[in-house]
Design a protein around this motif. Structure first.
Motif, PDB file in Angstrom:
ATOM      1  N   MET A  65       0.845  -1.199   0.000  1.00 35.40           N
ATOM      2  CA  MET A  65       0.000   0.000   0.000  1.00 35.40           C
ATOM      3  C   MET A  65       0.879   1.247   0.000  1.00 35.40           C
ATOM      4  SD  MET A  65      -2.922   1.156   2.754  1.00 35.40           S
ATOM      5  CE  MET A  65      -3.962  -0.232   2.272  1.00 35.40           C
ATOM      6  N   THR A  66       0.477   2.243  -0.796  1.00 34.71           N
ATOM      7  CA  THR A  66       1.236   3.481  -0.875  1.00 34.71           C
ATOM      8  C   THR A  66       1.236   4.206   0.465  1.00 34.71           C
ATOM      9  OG1 THR A  66       0.576   3.724  -3.193  1.00 34.71           O
ATOM     10  CG2 THR A  66       1.448   5.678  -2.094  1.00 34.71           C
ATOM     11  N   GLN A  67       2.420   4.640   0.879  1.00 38.08           N
ATOM     12  CA  GLN A  67       2.552   5.389   2.119  1.00 38.08           C
ATOM     13  C   GLN A  67       2.730   6.868   1.790  1.00 38.08           C
ATOM     14  OE1 GLN A  67       2.342   4.053   5.307  1.00 38.08           O
ATOM     15  NE2 GLN A  67       1.697   2.233   4.174  1.00 38.08           N
ATOM     16  N   TYR A  68       1.914   7.706   2.414  1.00 32.81           N
ATOM     17  CA  TYR A  68       1.988   9.145   2.186  1.00 32.81           C
ATOM     18  C   TYR A  68       2.496   9.850   3.430  1.00 32.81           C
ATOM     19  CZ  TYR A  68      -1.067   8.088  -1.813  1.00 32.81           C
ATOM     20  OH  TYR A  68      -1.599   7.578  -2.967  1.00 32.81           O
ATOM     21  N   GLY A  69       3.124  11.001   3.216  1.00 28.47           N
ATOM     22  CA  GLY A  69       3.638  11.756   4.347  1.00 28.47           C
ATOM     23  C   GLY A  69       2.923  13.066   4.596  1.00 28.47           C
ATOM     24  N   HIS A  96     -11.480   9.028   0.743  1.00 23.55           N
ATOM     25  CA  HIS A  96     -11.230  10.250   1.491  1.00 23.55           C
ATOM     26  C   HIS A  96      -9.759  10.638   1.348  1.00 23.55           C
ATOM     27  CE1 HIS A  96     -15.109  10.435   3.621  1.00 23.55           C
ATOM     28  NE2 HIS A  96     -15.064   9.102   3.566  1.00 23.55           N
ATOM     29  N   VAL A  97      -9.510  11.848   0.873  1.00 19.08           N
ATOM     30  CA  VAL A  97      -8.160  12.386   0.761  1.00 19.08           C
ATOM     31  C   VAL A  97      -8.086  13.586   1.698  1.00 19.08           C
ATOM     32  CG1 VAL A  97      -6.412  13.387  -0.747  1.00 19.08           C
ATOM     33  CG2 VAL A  97      -7.993  11.655  -1.644  1.00 19.08           C
ATOM     34  N   LEU A 118       3.224  17.507  -1.086  1.00 17.14           N
ATOM     35  CA  LEU A 118       1.789  17.323  -0.908  1.00 17.14           C
ATOM     36  C   LEU A 118       1.077  17.271  -2.258  1.00 17.14           C
ATOM     37  CD1 LEU A 118      -0.511  18.927   1.728  1.00 17.14           C
ATOM     38  CD2 LEU A 118      -1.197  18.907  -0.674  1.00 17.14           C
ATOM     39  N   LEU A 119       1.445  18.153  -3.163  1.00 20.50           N
ATOM     40  CA  LEU A 119       0.783  18.172  -4.468  1.00 20.50           C
ATOM     41  C   LEU A 119       1.027  16.874  -5.235  1.00 20.50           C
ATOM     42  CD1 LEU A 119       1.474  21.848  -5.588  1.00 20.50           C
ATOM     43  CD2 LEU A 119      -0.640  20.886  -4.666  1.00 20.50           C
ATOM     44  N   GLU A 120       2.247  16.352  -5.149  1.00 16.65           N
ATOM     45  CA  GLU A 120       2.551  15.081  -5.816  1.00 16.65           C
ATOM     46  C   GLU A 120       1.732  13.946  -5.205  1.00 16.65           C
ATOM     47  OE1 GLU A 120       6.736  14.663  -5.395  1.00 16.65           O
ATOM     48  OE2 GLU A 120       7.219  16.014  -7.060  1.00 16.65           O
ATOM     49  N   GLU A 121       1.665  13.920  -3.885  1.00 19.30           N
ATOM     50  CA  GLU A 121       0.908  12.856  -3.221  1.00 19.30           C
ATOM     51  C   GLU A 121      -0.591  13.005  -3.476  1.00 19.30           C
ATOM     52  OE1 GLU A 121       4.017  11.825   0.426  1.00 19.30           O
ATOM     53  OE2 GLU A 121       2.106  12.804   0.891  1.00 19.30           O
ATOM     54  N   PHE A 122      -1.060  14.223  -3.531  1.00 17.61           N
ATOM     55  CA  PHE A 122      -2.472  14.466  -3.812  1.00 17.61           C
ATOM     56  C   PHE A 122      -2.843  13.915  -5.195  1.00 17.61           C
ATOM     57  CE2 PHE A 122      -5.867  17.107  -5.590  1.00 17.61           C
ATOM     58  CZ  PHE A 122      -6.822  17.028  -4.595  1.00 17.61           C
ATOM     59  N   GLU A 123      -2.036  14.214  -6.181  1.00  9.55           N
ATOM     60  CA  GLU A 123      -2.301  13.710  -7.529  1.00  9.55           C
ATOM     61  C   GLU A 123      -2.264  12.182  -7.567  1.00  9.55           C
ATOM     62  OE1 GLU A 123      -0.122  15.576 -10.732  1.00  9.55           O
ATOM     63  OE2 GLU A 123       0.032  17.422  -9.564  1.00  9.55           O
ATOM     64  N   ASP A 124      -1.311  11.613  -6.858  1.00 15.08           N
ATOM     65  CA  ASP A 124      -1.216  10.154  -6.820  1.00 15.08           C
ATOM     66  C   ASP A 124      -2.470   9.544  -6.197  1.00 15.08           C
ATOM     67  OD1 ASP A 124       0.792   7.704  -6.989  1.00 15.08           O
ATOM     68  OD2 ASP A 124      -0.205   7.576  -5.034  1.00 15.08           O
ATOM     69  N   ALA A 125      -2.959  10.166  -5.120  1.00 12.88           N
ATOM     70  CA  ALA A 125      -4.159   9.652  -4.453  1.00 12.88           C
ATOM     71  C   ALA A 125      -5.383   9.754  -5.367  1.00 12.88           C
ATOM     72  CB  ALA A 125      -4.394  10.416  -3.155  1.00 12.88           C
ATOM     73  N   LEU A 126      -5.503  10.857  -6.098  1.00 10.47           N
ATOM     74  CA  LEU A 126      -6.623  10.992  -7.026  1.00 10.47           C
ATOM     75  C   LEU A 126      -6.556   9.934  -8.121  1.00 10.47           C
ATOM     76  CD1 LEU A 126      -7.311  14.777  -7.715  1.00 10.47           C
ATOM     77  CD2 LEU A 126      -8.659  13.168  -6.383  1.00 10.47           C
ATOM     78  N   ASP A 127      -5.362   9.719  -8.658  1.00  6.93           N
ATOM     79  CA  ASP A 127      -5.203   8.686  -9.683  1.00  6.93           C
ATOM     80  C   ASP A 127      -5.564   7.314  -9.127  1.00  6.93           C
ATOM     81  OD1 ASP A 127      -4.358  10.566 -11.494  1.00  6.93           O
ATOM     82  OD2 ASP A 127      -2.220  10.153 -11.255  1.00  6.93           O
ATOM     83  N   ARG A 128      -5.158   7.071  -7.902  1.00  4.71           N
ATOM     84  CA  ARG A 128      -5.442   5.788  -7.241  1.00  4.71           C
ATOM     85  C   ARG A 128      -6.941   5.573  -7.079  1.00  4.71           C
ATOM     86  NH1 ARG A 128      -2.910   4.798  -1.251  1.00  4.71           N
ATOM     87  NH2 ARG A 128      -4.042   2.900  -0.663  1.00  4.71           N
ATOM     88  N   ALA A 129      -7.637   6.619  -6.650  1.00  3.65           N
ATOM     89  CA  ALA A 129      -9.080   6.512  -6.480  1.00  3.65           C
ATOM     90  C   ALA A 129      -9.783   6.347  -7.824  1.00  3.65           C
ATOM     91  CB  ALA A 129      -9.610   7.743  -5.758  1.00  3.65           C
ATOM     92  N   ASP A 130      -9.317   7.089  -8.812  1.00 16.28           N
ATOM     93  CA  ASP A 130      -9.966   7.066 -10.120  1.00 16.28           C
ATOM     94  C   ASP A 130      -9.798   5.719 -10.810  1.00 16.28           C
ATOM     95  OD1 ASP A 130     -11.609   8.845 -11.553  1.00 16.28           O
ATOM     96  OD2 ASP A 130     -10.057   9.151 -13.062  1.00 16.28           O
ATOM     97  N   ALA A 131      -8.719   5.021 -10.467  1.00 17.24           N
ATOM     98  CA  ALA A 131      -8.463   3.717 -11.086  1.00 17.24           C
ATOM     99  C   ALA A 131      -9.235   2.589 -10.410  1.00 17.24           C
ATOM    100  CB  ALA A 131      -6.968   3.411 -11.044  1.00 17.24           C
ATOM    101  N   ASP A 132      -9.855   2.878  -9.281  1.00 17.08           N
ATOM    102  CA  ASP A 132     -10.602   1.870  -8.528  1.00 17.08           C
ATOM    103  C   ASP A 132     -12.068   1.915  -8.964  1.00 17.08           C
ATOM    104  OD1 ASP A 132     -11.921   0.290  -6.667  1.00 17.08           O
ATOM    105  OD2 ASP A 132     -10.783   1.049  -4.952  1.00 17.08           O
TER     106      ASP A 132
END
Length: 264
Positions: A1-5, A17-18, A33-47
């Motif tokens: 699982m992706t770990q965010y900081g 929830h992001v 934060l912006l990089e992680e935010f984009e990654d989280a959106l991509d992750r949600a959109d792919a689910d």
């Protein structure tokens, strides 16, 4: 699982929830934060199980804007503009609706983030605005004119750099619904319940259609145009002096200078 900081990511049924998680910095948007935010959106959109993404902030603010503190590694103008475009574009192009759940300040880049979401809910104690206008930096992505009820509201907020409370933001068309403090989560959940009564394919299709309306009005074109304008304003006398005061005396001193000085 992706770990965010700098964000938290959690799936609850059909909702991703992001949560922006830099509470000590009022969730200021730095590069990580912006990089992680984009990654989280991509992750949600792919689910395929996810129907809605909810964006919120931990602590007392939604987001105070792009991180301009002297203690952060400063990005080049080009990198800064790129980051400010791409995370908003990720919201715009996501398959699923993205809801901003604002509790506290949503200012400057934080205001852009809240307004770029498909729907925006806010507590009564929240505030919106672009105080960065006071030091000569128009928003690098022109979101505001595409969401206000009138261009006069956009002019008012951008000409003055003032902030408005949630009720006034609702009157201007920036916010879908204002709820009492403490009722935000319940109000968002109710909206999600309504969204999930509509087939996901229909919601995705309608989002594409509404996006096309915005594109016809120039939404993406102005995103490219104001990149170059933002570069110019970053080199203005006011913006340069603001950064010099910030670096020598600290961010608070620079903000006090902004609010106490007439700008030419």
């Amino acid at each position: 699982m992706t770990q965010y900081g700098t964000i938290e990511y959690e799936v609850d049924g059909v909702t991703a929830h992001v949560r922006l998680d830099r509470p000590d910095a009022m969730n200021a948007l730095n590069e990580r934060l912006l990089e992680e935010f984009e990654d989280a959106l991509d992750r949600a959109d792919a689910d395929d199980e996810i129907r809605v993404v909810v964006v919120a902030g931990n602590g007392t603010a939604f987001s105070s804007g792009y991180d301009i503190g002297a203690d952060e590694p400063e990005l080049s103008v080009d990198d800064r503009m790129l980051d400010q475009r791409t995370h908003l574009e990720a919201i715009f192009s996501a398959r699923v609706p993205v809801i901003a759940a604002v509790d506290g300040a949503a200012l400057a880049g934080g205001c852009n983030l809240a307004l770029a979401c498909d729907l925006t809910f806010a507590t009564e104690g929240s505030e919106f605005g672009y105080p960065d206008m006071h030091f000569g930096e128009p928003p690098p992505k022109f979101v505001l004119p595409f969401v206000t009820d009138s261009l006069k509201h956009a002019r008012e907020l951008l000409y003055t750099g003032k902030s408005v409370d949630a009720e006034e933001a609702h009157r201007m068309g920036l916010v879908n619904r204002v709820v009492p403090d403490g009722d935000l989560e319940g109000a968002v959940d109710e909206e999600i319940d309504q969204i999930t009564k509509t087939p996901s394919a229909a919601v995705a299709l309608v989002k594409d259609m509404i996006n096309d309306v915005q594109e016809t009005q120039g939404y993406r074109r102005y995103g490219r145009l104001d990149e170059s304008l933002g570069t110019l304003t970053m080199e203005s006398e006011t913006a340069t002096e603001f950064r010099e005061i910030r670096d020598e005396e600290g961010l608070q001193a620079a903000l006090e200078w902004v609010h106490g000085t007439d700008k030419s």
